[in-house]
Design a protein around this motif. Structure first.
Motif, short mmCIF file in Angstrom:
data_model
loop_
_atom_site.label_atom_id
_atom_site.label_comp_id
_atom_site.label_asym_id
_atom_site.label_seq_id
_atom_site.Cartn_x
_atom_site.Cartn_y
_atom_site.Cartn_z
N VAL A 58 56.76 31.93 42.89
CA VAL A 58 56.68 32.02 44.35
C VAL A 58 56.97 33.48 44.69
O VAL A 58 58.03 33.99 44.33
CB VAL A 58 57.72 31.09 45.02
CG1 VAL A 58 57.71 31.29 46.52
CG2 VAL A 58 57.44 29.65 44.68
N ARG A 59 56.04 34.14 45.38
CA ARG A 59 56.19 35.56 45.71
C ARG A 59 56.60 35.71 47.18
O ARG A 59 56.00 35.10 48.06
CB ARG A 59 54.89 36.31 45.47
CG ARG A 59 54.58 36.49 44.01
CD ARG A 59 53.34 37.31 43.84
NE ARG A 59 53.05 37.52 42.43
CZ ARG A 59 51.90 37.96 41.98
NH1 ARG A 59 50.92 38.24 42.81
NH2 ARG A 59 51.72 38.12 40.69
N LEU A 60 57.57 36.55 47.39
CA LEU A 60 58.07 36.84 48.74
C LEU A 60 58.00 38.33 48.98
O LEU A 60 57.92 39.12 48.04
CB LEU A 60 59.52 36.37 48.88
CG LEU A 60 59.88 34.96 48.45
CD1 LEU A 60 61.38 34.77 48.47
CD2 LEU A 60 59.22 33.94 49.34
N SER A 61 58.08 38.72 50.26
CA SER A 61 58.21 40.14 50.59
C SER A 61 59.47 40.32 51.42
O SER A 61 59.95 39.36 52.03
CB SER A 61 56.97 40.63 51.35
OG SER A 61 56.91 40.00 52.61
N PRO A 62 60.03 41.53 51.47
CA PRO A 62 61.30 41.72 52.15
C PRO A 62 61.27 41.45 53.65
O PRO A 62 62.27 41.10 54.24
CB PRO A 62 61.66 43.19 51.89
CG PRO A 62 60.64 43.72 50.98
CD PRO A 62 59.57 42.73 50.79
N ARG A 106 57.15 47.25 48.25
CA ARG A 106 56.07 48.22 48.21
C ARG A 106 56.47 49.45 49.02
O ARG A 106 57.10 49.31 50.08
CB ARG A 106 54.79 47.62 48.80
CG ARG A 106 54.33 46.37 48.05
CD ARG A 106 52.93 45.92 48.42
NE ARG A 106 52.62 45.99 49.83
CZ ARG A 106 52.61 44.95 50.67
NH1 ARG A 106 52.95 43.76 50.24
NH2 ARG A 106 52.28 45.11 51.94
N GLY A 107 56.11 50.59 48.53
CA GLY A 107 56.32 51.84 49.28
C GLY A 107 57.76 52.10 49.66
O GLY A 107 58.65 52.10 48.83
N ARG A 108 57.99 52.27 50.98
CA ARG A 108 59.34 52.61 51.47
C ARG A 108 60.31 51.46 51.36
O ARG A 108 61.51 51.66 51.49
CB ARG A 108 59.25 53.07 52.93
CG ARG A 108 58.57 54.39 53.09
CD ARG A 108 58.77 54.90 54.51
NE ARG A 108 57.70 55.82 54.84
CZ ARG A 108 56.76 55.57 55.74
NH1 ARG A 108 56.77 54.45 56.42
NH2 ARG A 108 55.83 56.46 55.97
N GLU A 109 59.80 50.25 51.15
CA GLU A 109 60.68 49.08 51.01
C GLU A 109 61.61 49.24 49.81
O GLU A 109 62.68 48.64 49.77
CB GLU A 109 59.85 47.80 50.83
CG GLU A 109 59.03 47.44 52.05
CD GLU A 109 58.04 46.32 51.78
OE1 GLU A 109 57.83 45.96 50.60
OE2 GLU A 109 57.47 45.79 52.74
N MET A 110 61.21 50.05 48.83
CA MET A 110 62.00 50.25 47.61
C MET A 110 63.40 50.79 47.93
O MET A 110 64.36 50.47 47.25
CB MET A 110 61.31 51.24 46.66
CG MET A 110 60.05 50.70 46.02
SD MET A 110 60.36 49.41 44.84
CE MET A 110 61.19 50.32 43.56
N SER A 111 63.51 51.59 48.97
CA SER A 111 64.81 52.19 49.30
C SER A 111 65.78 51.20 49.92
O SER A 111 66.97 51.49 50.05
CB SER A 111 64.62 53.40 50.21
OG SER A 111 63.98 52.99 51.40
N HIS A 112 65.28 50.01 50.32
CA HIS A 112 66.14 49.00 50.96
C HIS A 112 66.28 47.75 50.10
O HIS A 112 66.46 46.65 50.63
CB HIS A 112 65.57 48.62 52.33
CG HIS A 112 65.39 49.79 53.23
ND1 HIS A 112 66.44 50.51 53.75
CD2 HIS A 112 64.26 50.40 53.68
CE1 HIS A 112 65.98 51.48 54.50
NE2 HIS A 112 64.65 51.46 54.47
N MET A 113 66.20 47.92 48.79
CA MET A 113 66.30 46.76 47.88
C MET A 113 67.61 46.00 48.05
O MET A 113 67.61 44.77 48.10
CB MET A 113 66.19 47.22 46.43
CG MET A 113 64.82 47.11 45.85
SD MET A 113 64.92 47.50 44.10
CE MET A 113 63.32 46.98 43.57
N ALA A 114 68.71 46.71 48.15
CA ALA A 114 70.03 46.06 48.24
C ALA A 114 70.15 45.21 49.51
O ALA A 114 70.80 44.15 49.49
CB ALA A 114 71.13 47.12 48.21
N ASN A 115 69.52 45.65 50.60
CA ASN A 115 69.60 44.91 51.86
C ASN A 115 68.79 43.62 51.83
O ASN A 115 69.00 42.74 52.66
CB ASN A 115 69.10 45.78 53.02
CG ASN A 115 69.87 47.06 53.15
OD1 ASN A 115 70.94 47.19 52.57
ND2 ASN A 115 69.34 48.01 53.91
N SER A 116 67.84 43.50 50.91
CA SER A 116 66.94 42.35 50.88
C SER A 116 67.37 41.26 49.91
O SER A 116 66.73 40.21 49.83
CB SER A 116 65.53 42.81 50.52
OG SER A 116 65.08 43.76 51.45
#
Length: 164
Positions: free
Chosen positions: A83-87, A118-128
């Protein structure tokens, strides 16, 4: 080993109906098997002396194949469904994905939950990370976290299995 392949001097012979015929030479046993129009099959090669039985070898092999086929039928293969999700997933979309995961789990499969960045979302990994935690929390009635979430490349991955 069957018939002429048996090279032992002495063998313990078991008849076609299961009775013990005693210890004798392999030649004598082969003669008895030929008279009964059956095969001489070594069933316990490590015994002292080796144990041989007079049986119909073709029928024996057929029975073995049938038993293996039956055993294979009863096996349950466990698949891993993803199951794939996005932030930035919305609540209703998340509920739809949870429903899909619930269906997979009730069928006995494992579920791999992937939160892709994807893209700028990488910098907010911990928040997701809370998204995966919520996902597991909403399925805790039927599922247990097999492997907690960890970073694999551009995604967070978590494995769920059905509760036993």
């Amino acid at each position: 080993m069957i018939n002429e392949q048996i090279r032992d001097k002495e063998i313990r012979l078991v008849g076609s109906d299961g009775e013990q015929l005693g210890i004798m030479s392999a030649k004598e046993a082969l003669k008895l098997a030929a008279e009964a129009e059956l095969d001489l099959v070594k069933i316990a090669p490590n015994a002292k002396p080796p144990v041989c039985k007079i049986i119909d070898y073709g029928k024996y092999r057929y029975e073995q194949a049938r038993k293996e086929k039956e055993a294979k039928k009863k096996q349950k293969t466990i698949e891993i469904k993803e199951v794939r999700l996005s932030p930035n997933i919305e609540e209703n979309d998340l509920n739809t994905k949870i429903g899909a995961a619930r269906k997979f789990l009730t069928k006995g499969n494992k579920v791999k939950v992937t939160l892709r960045f994807r893209g700028r979302e990488m910098s907010h990994m911990a928040n997701s990370k809370h998204i995966l935690d919520d996902f597991a929390e909403k399925l805790k009635d039927i599922a247990v976290v097999e492997k907690p979430s960890k970073v694999e490349g551009r995604s967070l991955v978590m494995f769920l299995t059905e509760k036993r």
